[in-house]
Design an enzyme around this catalytic site. Structure first.
Site, PDB file in Angstrom:
ATOM      1  N   TYR A 158       0.814  -1.206   0.000  1.00  0.00           N
ATOM      2  CA  TYR A 158       0.000   0.000   0.000  1.00  0.00           C
ATOM      3  C   TYR A 158       0.853   1.264   0.000  1.00  0.00           C
ATOM      4  O   TYR A 158       1.887   1.305   0.660  1.00  0.00           O
ATOM      5  CB  TYR A 158      -0.887   0.004   1.252  1.00  0.00           C
ATOM      6  CG  TYR A 158      -1.783   1.200   1.343  1.00  0.00           C
ATOM      7  CD1 TYR A 158      -2.957   1.239   0.610  1.00  0.00           C
ATOM      8  CD2 TYR A 158      -1.444   2.300   2.135  1.00  0.00           C
ATOM      9  CE1 TYR A 158      -3.776   2.348   0.663  1.00  0.00           C
ATOM     10  CE2 TYR A 158      -2.266   3.410   2.192  1.00  0.00           C
ATOM     11  CZ  TYR A 158      -3.428   3.434   1.459  1.00  0.00           C
ATOM     12  OH  TYR A 158      -4.240   4.523   1.510  1.00  0.00           O
ATOM     13  N   TRP A 160       1.363   5.748  -1.458  1.00  0.00           N
ATOM     14  CA  TRP A 160       1.205   6.867  -2.398  1.00  0.00           C
ATOM     15  C   TRP A 160       2.405   7.014  -3.306  1.00  0.00           C
ATOM     16  O   TRP A 160       2.970   8.095  -3.466  1.00  0.00           O
ATOM     17  CB  TRP A 160       0.919   8.158  -1.636  1.00  0.00           C
ATOM     18  CG  TRP A 160      -0.524   8.332  -1.381  1.00  0.00           C
ATOM     19  CD1 TRP A 160      -1.314   7.557  -0.573  1.00  0.00           C
ATOM     20  CD2 TRP A 160      -1.389   9.327  -1.954  1.00  0.00           C
ATOM     21  NE1 TRP A 160      -2.603   8.016  -0.614  1.00  0.00           N
ATOM     22  CE2 TRP A 160      -2.678   9.098  -1.440  1.00  0.00           C
ATOM     23  CE3 TRP A 160      -1.194  10.384  -2.841  1.00  0.00           C
ATOM     24  CZ2 TRP A 160      -3.773   9.895  -1.795  1.00  0.00           C
ATOM     25  CZ3 TRP A 160      -2.277  11.172  -3.188  1.00  0.00           C
ATOM     26  CH2 TRP A 160      -3.543  10.919  -2.669  1.00  0.00           C
TER      27      TRP A 160
HETATM   28  N1  LIG Z   1      -1.666   8.125  12.493  1.00  0.00           N
HETATM   29  C1  LIG Z   1      -2.076   8.186  11.224  1.00  0.00           C
HETATM   30  N2  LIG Z   1      -1.561   7.341  10.323  1.00  0.00           N
HETATM   31  C2  LIG Z   1      -1.960   7.388   9.046  1.00  0.00           C
HETATM   32  C3  LIG Z   1      -2.958   8.311   8.630  1.00  0.00           C
HETATM   33  C4  LIG Z   1      -3.506   9.193   9.608  1.00  0.00           C
HETATM   34  O1  LIG Z   1      -4.390  10.020   9.317  1.00  0.00           O
HETATM   35  N3  LIG Z   1      -3.020   9.120  10.886  1.00  0.00           N
HETATM   36  N4  LIG Z   1      -3.357   8.336   7.327  1.00  0.00           N
HETATM   37  C5  LIG Z   1      -3.232   7.104   6.556  1.00  0.00           C
HETATM   38  C6  LIG Z   1      -3.467   7.328   5.139  1.00  0.00           C
HETATM   39  S1  LIG Z   1      -4.999   7.961   4.725  1.00  0.00           S
HETATM   40  C7  LIG Z   1      -2.584   6.988   4.177  1.00  0.00           C
HETATM   41  S2  LIG Z   1      -3.049   7.141   2.543  1.00  0.00           S
HETATM   42  C8  LIG Z   1      -1.252   6.424   4.521  1.00  0.00           C
HETATM   43  C9  LIG Z   1      -0.142   6.919   3.580  1.00  0.00           C
HETATM   44  O2  LIG Z   1       0.972   6.124   3.663  1.00  0.00           O
HETATM   45  P1  LIG Z   1       2.009   5.995   2.443  1.00  0.00           P
HETATM   46  O3  LIG Z   1       1.304   6.145   1.166  1.00  0.00           O
HETATM   47  O4  LIG Z   1       2.797   4.758   2.669  1.00  0.00           O
HETATM   48  O5  LIG Z   1       2.927   7.277   2.682  1.00  0.00           O
HETATM   49  P2  LIG Z   1       3.952   7.999   1.734  1.00  0.00           P
HETATM   50  O6  LIG Z   1       4.819   8.788   2.639  1.00  0.00           O
HETATM   51  O7  LIG Z   1       3.255   8.730   0.660  1.00  0.00           O
HETATM   52  O8  LIG Z   1       4.829   6.819   1.139  1.00  0.00           O
HETATM   53  C10 LIG Z   1       5.054   6.611  -0.213  1.00  0.00           C
HETATM   54  C11 LIG Z   1       6.466   6.075  -0.416  1.00  0.00           C
HETATM   55  O9  LIG Z   1       6.608   5.697  -1.784  1.00  0.00           O
HETATM   56  C12 LIG Z   1       7.866   6.122  -2.262  1.00  0.00           C
HETATM   57  N5  LIG Z   1       7.764   6.271  -3.720  1.00  0.00           N
HETATM   58  C13 LIG Z   1       7.323   7.341  -4.403  1.00  0.00           C
HETATM   59  N6  LIG Z   1       7.384   7.117  -5.729  1.00  0.00           N
HETATM   60  C14 LIG Z   1       7.853   5.862  -5.880  1.00  0.00           C
HETATM   61  C15 LIG Z   1       8.127   5.071  -7.039  1.00  0.00           C
HETATM   62  O10 LIG Z   1       7.933   5.469  -8.174  1.00  0.00           O
HETATM   63  N7  LIG Z   1       8.604   3.808  -6.822  1.00  0.00           N
HETATM   64  C16 LIG Z   1       8.843   3.330  -5.575  1.00  0.00           C
HETATM   65  N8  LIG Z   1       9.301   2.085  -5.471  1.00  0.00           N
HETATM   66  N9  LIG Z   1       8.598   4.093  -4.471  1.00  0.00           N
HETATM   67  C17 LIG Z   1       8.102   5.322  -4.625  1.00  0.00           C
HETATM   68  C18 LIG Z   1       8.137   7.414  -1.527  1.00  0.00           C
HETATM   69  O11 LIG Z   1       9.515   7.712  -1.525  1.00  0.00           O
HETATM   70  C19 LIG Z   1       7.540   7.111  -0.146  1.00  0.00           C
HETATM   71  O12 LIG Z   1       8.512   6.591   0.723  1.00  0.00           O
HETATM   72  O13 LIG Z   1      -0.925   6.775   5.871  1.00  0.00           O
HETATM   73  C20 LIG Z   1      -1.917   6.357   6.794  1.00  0.00           C
HETATM   74  N10 LIG Z   1      -1.429   6.535   8.140  1.00  0.00           N
HETATM   75  N1  LIG Z   2      -1.164  18.287   2.552  1.00  0.00           N
HETATM   76  C1  LIG Z   2      -1.613  17.030   2.502  1.00  0.00           C
HETATM   77  N2  LIG Z   2      -2.790  16.760   1.879  1.00  0.00           N
HETATM   78  C2  LIG Z   2      -3.257  15.480   1.835  1.00  0.00           C
HETATM   79  C3  LIG Z   2      -2.519  14.401   2.375  1.00  0.00           C
HETATM   80  C4  LIG Z   2      -1.269  14.702   3.013  1.00  0.00           C
HETATM   81  O1  LIG Z   2      -0.576  13.817   3.519  1.00  0.00           O
HETATM   82  N3  LIG Z   2      -0.865  16.032   3.053  1.00  0.00           N
HETATM   83  N4  LIG Z   2      -3.015  13.136   2.278  1.00  0.00           N
HETATM   84  C5  LIG Z   2      -4.090  12.847   1.320  1.00  0.00           C
HETATM   85  C6  LIG Z   2      -4.773  11.610   1.735  1.00  0.00           C
HETATM   86  S1  LIG Z   2      -4.008  10.127   1.389  1.00  0.00           S
HETATM   87  C7  LIG Z   2      -5.960  11.588   2.360  1.00  0.00           C
HETATM   88  S2  LIG Z   2      -6.666  10.109   2.800  1.00  0.00           S
HETATM   89  C8  LIG Z   2      -6.668  12.834   2.683  1.00  0.00           C
HETATM   90  C9  LIG Z   2      -7.116  12.822   4.148  1.00  0.00           C
HETATM   91  O2  LIG Z   2      -8.135  13.723   4.374  1.00  0.00           O
HETATM   92  P1  LIG Z   2      -8.770  13.789   5.839  1.00  0.00           P
HETATM   93  O3  LIG Z   2      -8.896  12.421   6.392  1.00  0.00           O
HETATM   94  O4  LIG Z   2      -9.996  14.596   5.775  1.00  0.00           O
HETATM   95  O5  LIG Z   2      -7.617  14.555   6.607  1.00  0.00           O
HETATM   96  P2  LIG Z   2      -7.179  14.561   8.154  1.00  0.00           P
HETATM   97  O6  LIG Z   2      -6.204  15.665   8.258  1.00  0.00           O
HETATM   98  O7  LIG Z   2      -6.771  13.230   8.644  1.00  0.00           O
HETATM   99  O8  LIG Z   2      -8.487  14.927   8.946  1.00  0.00           O
HETATM  100  C10 LIG Z   2      -9.246  16.077   8.669  1.00  0.00           C
HETATM  101  C11 LIG Z   2      -9.616  16.807   9.929  1.00  0.00           C
HETATM  102  O9  LIG Z   2     -10.323  15.955  10.797  1.00  0.00           O
HETATM  103  C12 LIG Z   2     -10.088  16.409  12.107  1.00  0.00           C
HETATM  104  N5  LIG Z   2     -10.517  15.380  13.057  1.00  0.00           N
HETATM  105  C13 LIG Z   2      -9.826  14.340  13.565  1.00  0.00           C
HETATM  106  N6  LIG Z   2     -10.606  13.644  14.418  1.00  0.00           N
HETATM  107  C14 LIG Z   2     -11.812  14.246  14.448  1.00  0.00           C
HETATM  108  C15 LIG Z   2     -13.041  14.011  15.127  1.00  0.00           C
HETATM  109  O10 LIG Z   2     -13.201  13.058  15.884  1.00  0.00           O
HETATM  110  N7  LIG Z   2     -14.074  14.871  14.883  1.00  0.00           N
HETATM  111  C16 LIG Z   2     -13.954  15.928  14.045  1.00  0.00           C
HETATM  112  N8  LIG Z   2     -15.013  16.713  13.871  1.00  0.00           N
HETATM  113  N9  LIG Z   2     -12.806  16.194  13.411  1.00  0.00           N
HETATM  114  C17 LIG Z   2     -11.762  15.355  13.593  1.00  0.00           C
HETATM  115  C18 LIG Z   2      -8.625  16.746  12.113  1.00  0.00           C
HETATM  116  O11 LIG Z   2      -8.332  17.661  13.146  1.00  0.00           O
HETATM  117  C19 LIG Z   2      -8.425  17.328  10.729  1.00  0.00           C
HETATM  118  O12 LIG Z   2      -8.453  18.727  10.755  1.00  0.00           O
HETATM  119  O13 LIG Z   2      -5.846  13.968   2.495  1.00  0.00           O
HETATM  120  C20 LIG Z   2      -5.100  13.972   1.276  1.00  0.00           C
HETATM  121  N10 LIG Z   2      -4.446  15.266   1.195  1.00  0.00           N
HETATM  122 MO   LIG Z   3      -5.100   8.360   2.450  1.00  0.00          MO
END
Ligand SMILES: Nc1nc2c(c(=O)[nH]1)N[C@H]1C(S)=C(S)[C@@H](COP(=O)(O)OP(=O)(O)OC[C@H]3O[C@@H](n4cnc5c(=O)[nH]c(N)nc54)[C@H](O)[C@@H]3O)O[C@H]1N2
Ligand SMILES: Nc1nc2c(c(=O)[nH]1)N[C@H]1C(S)=C(S)[C@@H](COP(=O)(O)OP(=O)(O)OC[C@H]3O[C@@H](n4cnc5c(=O)[nH]c(N)nc54)[C@H](O)[C@@H]3O)O[C@H]1N2
Ligand SMILES: [Mo]
Length: 827
Positions: A158, A160
């Site tokens: 999994y 990005w």
């Molecule tokens: N506590 C907490 N944890 C969370 C979340 C949260 O809200 N709170 N959010 C979750 C969510 S929604 C998500 S989507 C995940 C995201 O988790 P990830 O998608 O695993 O996070 P990234 O840091 O985007 O990692 C992507 C990696 O891919 C590598 N990469 C980029 N391009 C390439 C390529 O072309 N080839 C290869 N081989 N590698 C490449 C980058 O260098 C990077 O290390 O985290 C989750 N974890």
């Molecule tokens: N800059 C930036 N943009 C991103 C990403 C990134 O890593 N960086 N990741 C991308 C990805 S993979 C995803 S999945 C999306 C994630 O998009 P979201 O899941 O919407 O993003 P989060 O920042 O995890 O949460 C949004 C808000 O929810 C609030 N929140 C947390 N817990 C609660 C709660 O219990 N109640 C309420 N009311 N609010 C709460 C947090 O304070 C935060 O401001 O964003 C995407 N966009």
């Molecule tokens: Mo995500």
């Protein structure tokens, strides 16, 4: 009609040109789509000049001087809102922690049959030749398949990974695994783990990844806009394909519109600040109770539409019985709700009345469903919206994707490019469906990875089914960073020691790369040619991603690595179809080209497109600018039923009733999370939220100088409420140790009134940087939030991650703070 036809003719407009693109000198009249003016087609690197490429964070203009990137800027400006991620390409390409050569962990190289997995993360690295590395991976993969079967190989992988339809690393991995015998994969994602499983039961669609009521409609018709647990000014910097950047433009217009805007979030986000919105701060994980208090208020005031509930929803009466305490003797009124969510009764009532009295759009993010019982918040939000009765009206109802990938930006009428697929077979009898079925048999919910590694053979519940974990002995990960993204890192460290082999393709020495046995150095997207679209919902542009600089050190494309591995398995032709990178790009482009021709809106031939190095921009037809989600359902629920068993919005689901789960009932329910601020016998003092970082994409870019913009005392920041900080003797800039019985991290304090008391905030995505050994209990010097989060499923229904459900303690760190080592080359 005439109006639409005229628009159709003007759909294609080549986007504004940039100045001085030296390698397109063959084009005489700029903006004209004449193939004949191209005299020579070349894919040679530009050594001096400007190049258009794209990343998740939008289209980029790179300046190249003597073969090096020296500048990275936005290609376009759609608003005054700054996308901080667009300026750091040089830092990425030339990062100090680039993986330069193929590396193998010493004990693994010595004896792959007895590789001492307990040393993973703490062993020495040995450089090997690329050929040796390919041979080693192939040999060990064959061995595992023979000993444990295809299901012993985990390639869920999994993450990005970078933008681009050819160099799509995860799909390239799956393609390789499919061509050579299969693998265990995953289902779902970390983003919407809970919602994407519950919403189909409620609305008949995933809902979280659907187009939203168009922004022009919202701007015209909504009177009140509620941003409920979302931070679009941060999260719209990115899109899964590449950001079209138009979401910002509409939020800018929303700000100017003077509408009533409310942000409901424990943190006063930059979105709340930017929009001058009213801030309502509930305790984390308690929105369900607050919404129930609102519904009770509305029912008592007779402010609801019984006809709407009758005609468009199923089972409201059963929910009402629950609301009035028939099951548990508890009336879920505003007084009850206030005690749980920490927002006073009067405010809850005022909000309910405000929403009912005005055309209101409830825009929700996803943070609140990344929590224990994360199925409930969006189900309850849909229930509240049903009581308000505005679903399907212009500017009313709810939207679960305005904060993500520019949801609500009108969908363009566009031709769609192709992309690399996991399915290699061309003949019918071995078609993709058969393999997919097989893969699905072993696939488990993505966030159960540690559980699966630790408990082979264990059977779990999942959305009415049973899944038995396979015995995983080989992991291949590309394009993701589980040692930052997965909850409870210390449990993952234990789990990671179970398999015999771990292979990672990475560009950087991420915590995950460091936990591998074999590391393959890969190119960044700036070191290869590719093609993408921008706008996951809008399909606004087709963008050439021209290689900007030469491949660094011994970095190879994932495509190269898997092509070479395919040779070892005798499936090179099957894998590559004998196509080079450029041939794939041309083929994918030509899919759009043919489509566009049929749609009578021609686009330039491939070579012209490539040489011009400019996006092709499509336009949204008028009807798409007027799109209202669920308008057709509202107009005629018999002719346009939802995809649920009843064809209606299911406030009560008989399907879920039959599953008989204790932690997800047949109607929205308030469940106490395992850890929260209101619990008895709290295990720690503060609720930790770990939202998405404003100045990163998860962990990506943490190793660039963008870090200076947000790091506090050279650590990941922690936001602490002023009163709480005072009590703990913590000042802004102090180094703070954050800990619980799962782990400990160092952070830098930001003391603020912008946070609900009793809550602390650490953005996800800081690279795990263990002070000593990478093992349970070690202090993370850099501040990765997931050392502290809990690795429990949302419920047996969705099995999503619960990253926003955690309690932690904080204290001022008085010892000398250890310096960071994670952004340097390892030993
Ligand atoms: N506590 C907490 N944890 C969370 C979340 C949260 O809200 N709170 N959010 C979750 C969510 S929604 C998500 S989507 C995940 C995201 O988790 P990830 O998608 O695993 O996070 P990234 O840091 O985007 O990692 C992507 C990696 O891919 C590598 N990469 C980029 N391009 C390439 C390529 O072309 N080839 C290869 N081989 N590698 C490449 C980058 O260098 C990077 O290390 O985290 C989750 N974890
Ligand atoms: N800059 C930036 N943009 C991103 C990403 C990134 O890593 N960086 N990741 C991308 C990805 S993979 C995803 S999945 C999306 C994630 O998009 P979201 O899941 O919407 O993003 P989060 O920042 O995890 O949460 C949004 C808000 O929810 C609030 N929140 C947390 N817990 C609660 C709660 O219990 N109640 C309420 N009311 N609010 C709460 C947090 O304070 C935060 O401001 O964003 C995407 N966009
Ligand atoms: Mo995500």
């Amino acid at each position: 009609m005439k109006n639409i036809d005229q628009k159709r003719r003007s759909f294609i407009r080549v986007a504004a040109l940039f100045t001085a693109v030296p390698f397109v000198d063959a084009i005489t009249k700029r903006g004209e789509l004449l193939a004949s003016v191209i005299t020579k087609f070349s894919t040679k690197l530009v050594l001096n000049g400007e190049i258009l490429t794209a990343a998740h964070w939008g289209m980029l203009k790179l300046t190249i001087k003597e073969g090096k990137v020296i500048k990275s800027e936005p290609y376009q400006k759609t608003s005054d809102i700054e996308n901080s991620l667009q300026y750091y390409t040089e830092d990425l390409v030339y990062a100090e922690d680039r993986i330069r050569y193929p590396m193998v962990r010493k004990s693994y190289l010595n004896n792959p049959d007895n590789p001492k997995p307990q040393l993973r993360g703490n062993d020495e690295w040995v450089r090997v030749s690329y050929k040796e590395a390919i041979k080693l991976i192939a040999k060990e993969l064959k061995k595992t398949r023979k000993e444990k079967g295809a299901k012993g190989v985990f390639a869920g992988s999994y993450g990005w990974k970078s933008s681009g339809n050819v160099h799509n690393s995860r799909v390239l991995l799956h393609r390789f695994m499919t061509a050579t015998g299969g693998f265990t994969g995953t289902v779902g994602d970390y983003s919407t783990g809970a919602s994407q499983v519950i919403m189909p039961h409620v609305l008949g669609t995933l809902e979280v990844y659907e187009q939203q009521t168009s922004w022009p409609v919202v701007l015209e018709h909504s009177k009140v806009v509620v941003i409920w647990g979302a931070n679009p000014i941060a999260t719209l910097k990115l899109a899964w394909t590449s950001s079209d950047e138009n979401g910002f433009k509409y939020f800018e217009e929303l700000k100017k519109s003077g509408k009533k805007i409310i942000c409901i979030d424990p943190f006063k986000t930059e979105t709340c600040e930017y929009l001058n919105a009213q801030w309502i701060a509930p305790n984390p994980n308690t929105d369900v109770a607050m919404m129930m208090g609102m519904v009770h208020t509305l029912l008592e005031a007779k402010k609801y539409d019984p006809d709407f509930l009758d005609e468009y929803t199923e089972g409201f009466d059963k929910f009402k019985e629950y609301l009035y305490g028939k099951e548990d003797g508890i009336v879920k009124d505003a007084v009850w709700a206030a005690k749980i969510c920490g927002v006073d009764k009067k405010t809850i009532e005022e909000l309910a009345n405000l929403f009912y009295d005005n055309r209101t759009m409830l825009m929700s993010g996803w943070g609140m469903q990344r929590a224990h019982h994360g199925e409930q918040p969006h189900w309850m939000l849909v229930t509240l919206a049903s009581v308000l009765g505005q679903i399907g009206l212009p500017g009313g109802g709810f939207g679960l994707s305005y904060h993500y990938s520019n949801g609500g930006v009108p969908t363009a009428k566009s031709a769609i490019i192709g992309g690399i697929t996991a399915n290699v077979s061309t003949s019918k009898e071995q078609g993709g469906a058969a393999w997919l079925k097989n893969a699905a048999k072993y696939s488990f919910p993505v966030a159960r990875i540690a559980d699966a590694l630790l408990n082979p053979g264990k059977t779990i519940d999942f959305n009415g089914k049973k899944i038995t974990y396979p015995e995983i002995d080989f992991i291949y990960w590309v394009g993701g960073n589980p040692f930052v993204h997965h909850q409870d890192t210390n449990t993952l460290i234990k789990a990671w020691k179970v398999p015999r082999t771990v292979v990672v393709n990475e560009a950087f020495w991420t915590p995950t790369a460091r936990m591998a046995d074999i590391v393959m150095p890969v190119t960044t997207s700036y070191e290869r040619n590719d093609i993408t679209v921008t706008g996951d919902y809008s399909n606004l542009n087709i963008v050439p991603m021209k290689q900007a600089v030469k491949k660094q050190y011994e970095a190879r494309d994932d495509y190269q690595i898997f092509s070479d591995l395919s040779k070892e398995f005798g499936v090179f032709e099957k894998y590559t179809q004998n196509k080079t990178e450029m041939q794939w790009i041309e083929e994918f482009y030509n899919r759009a080209y043919t489509q566009a021709e049929k749609m009578n809106m021609p686009i330039p031939p491939f070579k012209t497109f490539w040489m011009k190095n400019q996006p092709i921009t499509f336009e949204a037809p008028y009807e798409n600018t007027q799109f209202v989600r669920y308008a057709d359902f509202r107009e005629d629920p018999i002719l346009n039923p939802l995809g649920t068993p009843s064809g209606k919005i299911e406030i009560y689901s008989k399907t879920i009733e039959k599953m008989n789960y204790k932690d997800c009932k047949a109607h929205p329910t308030w469940f106490e999370p395992v850890e929260w601020v209101g619990m008895e016998n709290k295990t720690a003092e503060f609720a930790l939220i770990s939202p998405h970082p404003s100045h990163r994409l998860h962990s990506q870019l943490n190793n660039t100088s963008l870090r200076k913009k947000y790091a506090v005392s050279n650590r990941e920041p922690i936001w602490i409420n002023t009163q709480d900080a005072k009590r703990k003797g913590i000042k802004s800039g102090d180094i703070v140790r954050v800990f619980n019985d799962r782990g400990q991290i160092l952070t830098g304090a930001i003391v603020t009134d912008y946070l609900k008391d009793g809550v602390v905030r650490v953005q996800e995505g800081a690279w795990y940087d263990p002070e000593t050994k990478a093992e349970a209990g070690t202090l993370c010097k850099n501040g990765s939030a997931n050392l502290l989060t809990k690795d429990i499923p949302t419920s047996e229904l969705a099995m999503g991650n619960s990253s926003n459900t955690a309690l932690v303690n904080i204290e001022k760190y008085t010892k000398e703070a250890p310096s960071l080592t994670i952004f340097k080359q390892p030993k």
